[in-house]
Design a protein around this motif. Structure first.
Motif, PDB file in Angstrom:
ATOM      1  N   UNK B  21       0.838  -1.206   0.000  1.00 27.78           N
ATOM      2  CA  UNK B  21       0.000   0.000   0.000  1.00 27.78           C
ATOM      3  C   UNK B  21       0.871   1.253   0.000  1.00 27.78           C
ATOM      4  N   UNK B  22       1.926   1.212   0.808  1.00 26.23           N
ATOM      5  CA  UNK B  22       2.812   2.371   0.897  1.00 26.23           C
ATOM      6  C   UNK B  22       3.505   2.651  -0.429  1.00 26.23           C
ATOM      7  N   UNK B  23       3.980   1.575  -1.068  1.00 21.34           N
ATOM      8  CA  UNK B  23       4.686   1.775  -2.332  1.00 21.34           C
ATOM      9  C   UNK B  23       3.784   2.456  -3.353  1.00 21.34           C
ATOM     10  N   UNK B  25       0.971   4.364  -2.726  1.00 20.80           N
ATOM     11  CA  UNK B  25       0.568   5.732  -2.366  1.00 20.80           C
ATOM     12  C   UNK B  25       1.750   6.694  -2.440  1.00 20.80           C
ATOM     13  N   UNK B  26       2.922   6.202  -2.055  1.00 20.74           N
ATOM     14  CA  UNK B  26       4.115   7.057  -2.084  1.00 20.74           C
ATOM     15  C   UNK B  26       4.484   7.398  -3.542  1.00 20.74           C
ATOM     16  N   UNK B  29       1.956   9.962  -4.700  1.00 20.03           N
ATOM     17  CA  UNK B  29       2.154  11.292  -4.136  1.00 20.03           C
ATOM     18  C   UNK B  29       3.423  11.955  -4.652  1.00 20.03           C
ATOM     19  N   UNK B  30       4.422  11.141  -4.923  1.00 18.12           N
ATOM     20  CA  UNK B  30       5.661  11.713  -5.476  1.00 18.12           C
ATOM     21  C   UNK B  30       5.397  12.288  -6.855  1.00 18.12           C
ATOM     22  N   UNK B  33       3.850  15.621  -6.109  1.00 19.95           N
ATOM     23  CA  UNK B  33       4.567  16.681  -5.403  1.00 19.95           C
ATOM     24  C   UNK B  33       6.066  16.668  -5.642  1.00 19.95           C
ATOM     25  N   UNK B  34       6.605  15.462  -5.445  1.00 13.12           N
ATOM     26  CA  UNK B  34       8.045  15.436  -5.275  1.00 13.12           C
ATOM     27  C   UNK B  34       8.799  15.554  -6.588  1.00 13.12           C
TER      28      UNK B  34
END
Lengths: 277, 102
Positions: B21-23, B25-26, B29-30, B33-34
C-alpha cells in the motif's frame, strides 16, 4: 564562549518527521548530547513554538528564563538565553517560546540567530515541530543535513516521504540550487520480533520505500519512557538498547562505520517486552 | 516440509500489505509533489496528439509517470489501446508507412 571568525564548518541539522509522536524530540536530545559527549560544541534548538518540550526531555525546564522568540526579537541575547547542560560539556539548549504567537518566528530572525550560533558551535540541531506548517518549514529551511525520524508504520512512513519532498523543494539549499540537504533515515520504535513475524514493516522495507541511507535503528524500549520521565536523554543510559543505538547513530554520523545492532530478536528483549511495562 | 514452513516466519503478515500500500501511495504522491517537473503535462498532451493520429483514445487511456531512482529517471508511459483487431490494423498500417519512408 568566545567569538570566532565565521565558522564555515558549522552544520545545521534538522530532526524532522512530518508525523507527531515518532521520536523527534527524543532523537534531537540524544543526538545533540552524543555529539557534545564526543567533544563537539553543540546547541539544540526547540522550534515548537507554543508546545515546548525539549526542555523537559533534556531536564532543564526549570532553568528556562528567555527563549528563542526573545532572541529573535532582540529582547535577550544568546548568552542570557542559552541553557548550559549540567551533565555534558559543550552542550547548550535554546528553548522554544511557550506563550508567543507562532508568527514571531520569522525567516530573517532565524537566519540571524543561526548565523550567530554558527560562530560559536560546530553543530546546530533543530528539533522540528510535527506537521508541515510554518514551524516545521522554518526548522528545515536552513538545514545542511536532515535526520528523518520514522516509525515502521504506514502513516509515519508516508509522512516522512512528504517531508523528503519538502526538503527537496522548499529548503534554502533547494531554492538556491545548492547541493541538496543530506538526508539520513532514523527508524525509531523498531520491534524486531514483530518485524520478523511479518507484523511490522522491516528496516529493509522502510529503506526500500523511502530510498534514503539509513543512519540508525532505535529499538522500541521502555528505557525511552523512563529516561524522559527523569529528564535524561536516553543516550546517557549506557545500559539500555535504545541508548546504545543512539550512541552508534552519533558515531556513524561522525563517519564511523558500525554494523546496525538490535535488528534481530533476542530472548531478553522479548521477555523485557512482556514484563517491561 | 509442511511442518518446516509452519515454523518458518511468514513474510505474508500484515507488513507485506502495508509495504504494498505504501509503495503505491508514495509513488502516487511523489508524482504529484516530489518529482513533477513542469513540462510533464505538456508532454502528456503532445504524446496524446501523436497517438491520436493513429489510434483513437481517450484522455484516461494514457498515463505518463516520472520516477526517480538513485541517479536515473524513469519515464513510464502507459497507453491502453482499444480493441485488439483495431490495434493490429493500425499497427500494420503504421509499419507500412514507416517502411515506405525508408
Amino acid at each position: 564562549m568566545e567569538l570566532q571568525e565565521d565558522n564555515n564548518l558549522a552544520r545545521v541539522i534538522v530532526v524532522t518527521s512530518g508525523k507527531g509522536g515518532v521520536g523527534k524530540t527524543t532523537t534531537s536530545a540524544s543526538f545533540a548530547t552524543g555529539l557534545a559527549q564526543r567533544g563537539h560544541k553543540t546547541v539544540v534548538i526547540d522550534f515548537d513554538v507554543g508546545l515546548r518540550n525539549l526542555d523537559l526531555i533534556m531536564g532543564c525546564e526549570r532553568r528556562v528564563v528567555y527563549d528563542f522568540v526573545n532572541v529573535i526579537n532582540n529582547e535577550a541575547n544568546l548568552n542570557q538565553t542559552l541553557i548550559k547542560d549540567k551533565r555534558v560539556e559543550n552542550l547548550y539548549i535554546l528553548p522554544a517560546s511557550q506563550t508567543r504567537d507562532k508568527d514571531a518566528v520569522t525567516r530573517d530572525g532565524v537566519d540571524r540567530v543561526l548565523k550567530e550560533l554558527k560562530q560559536r558551535f560546530d553543530y546546530i540541531i533543530c528539533d522540528s515541530p510535527a506537521g508541515i506548517e510554518r514551524g516545521a518549514l522554518m526548522a528545515l529551511y536552513f538545514a545542511d543535513d536532515a535526520l528523518v525520524v520514522t516509525n515502521p508504520e504506514v502513516s509515519s512512513v508516508r509522512d516522512s516521504d512528504r517531508i523528503l519532498g519538502i526538503l527537496a523543494s522548499k529548503s534554502r539549499r533547494a531554492e538556491q540550487g545548492d547541493e541538496p540537504v543530506k538526508e539520513h533515515l532514523v527508524i525509531a520504535r523498531y520491534a524486531p520480533l514483530r518485524a520478523n513475524r511479518g507484523d511490522m514493516l522491516s528496516v529493509d522495507d522502510v529503506i526500500e520505500i523511502l530510498g534514503i541511507p539509513l543512519l540508525g535503528v532505535i529499538p522500541e524500549s521502555s528505557s525511552v519512557l523512563q529516561s524522559s520521565n527523569a529528564g535524561v536523554p536516553v543516550i546517557l543510559e549506557d545500559n539500555s538498547d535504545a541508548g546504545k543505538a543512539y550512541g552508534d547513530l552519533v558515531d556513524r554520523f561522525l563517519g564511523e562505520e558500525l554494523p546496525h545492532r538490535f535488528l534481530t530478536v533476542e530472548k531478553k528483549g522479548f521477555l523485557r517486552r512482556l514484563f517491561g511495562n | 516440509m509442511g511442518l518446516l514452513s509452519y515454523f518458518r516466519p511468514t513474510p505474508q503478515g500484515s507488513a507485506a500489505v502495508a509495504k504494498e500500500r505504501l509503495q503505491i501511495i508514495v509513488a502516487h504522491e511523489r508524482s504529484g509533489h516530489r518529482y513533477s517537473p513542469g513540462w510533464l503535462p505538456a508532454l502528456k498532451r503532445e504524446l496524446m496528439d501523436v497517438v491520436r493520429k493513429y489510434v483513437s483514445i481517450d484522455q484516461d487511456h494514457i498515463k505518463v509517470h516520472l520516477d526517480r531512482k538513485d541517479n536515473y529517471e524513469i519515464l513510464e508511459l502507459n497507453i491502453v489501446l482499444p480493441e485488439e483487431s483495431n490495434i493490429r490494423k493500425e499497427a500494420s498500417s503504421i509499419r507500412e508507412e514507416s517502411s515506405i519512408r525508408k
